[in-house]
Enzyme design. Sequence first.
Site, PDB file in Angstrom:
ATOM      1  N   THR A   1      24.554  43.367  47.054  1.00 43.13           N
ATOM      2  CA  THR A   1      23.659  42.461  47.756  1.00 43.13           C
ATOM      3  C   THR A   1      22.796  43.015  48.566  1.00 43.13           C
ATOM      4  O   THR A   1      21.639  42.720  48.956  1.00 43.13           O
ATOM      5  CB  THR A   1      24.782  41.564  48.720  1.00 43.13           C
ATOM      6  OG1 THR A   1      25.553  40.885  47.790  1.00 43.13           O
ATOM      7  CG2 THR A   1      24.087  40.789  49.464  1.00 43.13           C
TER       8      THR A   1
ATOM      9  N   THR B   1      53.433  46.474  46.599  1.00 41.90           N
ATOM     10  CA  THR B   1      53.674  45.320  47.113  1.00 41.90           C
ATOM     11  C   THR B   1      52.512  44.335  47.099  1.00 41.90           C
ATOM     12  O   THR B   1      51.252  44.391  47.229  1.00 41.90           O
ATOM     13  CB  THR B   1      53.996  45.413  48.327  1.00 41.90           C
ATOM     14  OG1 THR B   1      54.479  43.976  49.072  1.00 41.90           O
ATOM     15  CG2 THR B   1      53.016  46.206  49.565  1.00 41.90           C
TER      16      THR B   1
ATOM     17  N   ASP C   1      25.245  44.366  39.815  1.00 44.70           N
ATOM     18  CA  ASP C   1      26.349  43.562  40.741  1.00 44.70           C
ATOM     19  C   ASP C   1      27.671  44.292  40.556  1.00 44.70           C
ATOM     20  O   ASP C   1      28.031  44.675  39.414  1.00 44.70           O
ATOM     21  CB  ASP C   1      26.338  42.086  40.303  1.00 44.70           C
ATOM     22  CG  ASP C   1      27.351  41.242  41.195  1.00 44.70           C
ATOM     23  OD1 ASP C   1      28.319  41.685  41.373  1.00 44.70           O
ATOM     24  OD2 ASP C   1      26.873  40.268  41.691  1.00 44.70           O
TER      25      ASP C   1
HETATM   26  N1  ASP Z   1      28.502  40.278  44.052  1.00 46.06           N
HETATM   27  C1  ASP Z   1      27.989  41.338  44.868  1.00 46.06           C
HETATM   28  C2  ASP Z   1      28.498  42.563  44.513  1.00 46.06           C
HETATM   29  O1  ASP Z   1      29.541  43.085  44.568  1.00 46.06           O
HETATM   30  C3  ASP Z   1      28.732  40.965  46.473  1.00 46.06           C
HETATM   31  C4  ASP Z   1      28.022  42.119  47.280  1.00 46.06           C
HETATM   32  O2  ASP Z   1      27.446  42.961  47.082  1.00 46.06           O
HETATM   33  O3  ASP Z   1      28.509  41.829  48.448  1.00 46.06           O
HETATM   34  O4  ASP Z   1      27.822  43.673  43.893  1.00 46.06           O
END
Ligand code: ASP
Length: 351
Positions: free
Chosen positions: A12, A271, A57
């Site tokens: 992000t 766990t 991503d």
């Molecule tokens: N889906 C994104 C990622 O993990 C979420 C993020 O960056 O917070 O790349």
Amino acid sequence: MRPVRILATGGTIAMAPTPHGFAPRPGYLEELLAQDPRFQHPELPPFTLHEYTPLMDSATMRPEHWQTLAQDIAAAHEDGAGVVVLHGTDTMAYTASALAFLLENLHHPVVLTGSQLPMGELRSDAPDNLLAALLLAAQPHLPEVVLVFGHRILRGCRATKVDASGFMAFDSPNYPDLGTLGVRLTLFADRLRPMPQAPLRVHSLNPHTQVGVVRLFPGISAAFLANVLRSPLQGLILETYGMGNGPSDDTALLGTLERASRRGVVVVNCTQCLRGGVDQEGYATGSALARAGVVSGGDMTVEAALTKLLFLLSTEPNADAVRARMEEDLRGERTPAHPSPTHGTVEPAHL
Ligand code: ASP
């Protein structure tokens, strides 16, 4: 001040708005940093930014990406630089753990961070996270992989994502924060890894290694587990109840585990609880798993246990050596074994 190399994998933090929602945009982060006076501040270490192509991503990341990162971090390390890895939050804890195992004898900090809102958004958490990460990556006495997020400094191989949308997205349930990010940036020296004497060693993952994770649930069948444990699986993290318990009356299920262990599959007991760890001697339901050949994952996160298993299956000569090393503390990922306070031999205090 130690120079810092930023390695941007995506997530992000590197995304920009598009008509279809946020998506990674190459070059966008560099543009934003060049326009933001906070990132030109003289108290920041000198830094360079390298963006991978394509920006990802983190949900699409795989072990080969960890290997590339480890190699690029080692190159920066050789130049005496600290490293900031910009990463999506979804699998950041896996990457942090994997890097901790792949990079033995780190002398300089490797700091992972990202954000819940893109850098260009009005209320983004990205500037704070990146500023803190840059300052930490320049520290002289932080020889380990760290995850910085939401004003917290966590050991990378102890961290886990606990909030899908909150700014305090990560926790370290079984190891205290390495420092504080308040008015002052403080590191607690007694919580950090010691500075190694030996030079950095970069390990390699065997791309053919097969591991998996299964979460126990009431009614889980031996047939289901047997299917999972079939060749080519070499290692399994079994997420059990509480202190490491499973259905000890299910002889078919225990038999399946025992046969798999005898075949050389390494089964590790972690766990399902967020806090605390496994004590296979605590209850009969746990010791039945131990008798079936299951080894204790102690208080490791599943992310740490899984990446450690992948690492050890790639580097150790046989299953018994992997089992023995799984129960050792290699990078500060697990608390060394000690007698359980509820089930040990501690004498009751006399009133
Ligand atoms: N889906 C994104 C990622 O993990 C979420 C993020 O960056 O917070 O790349």
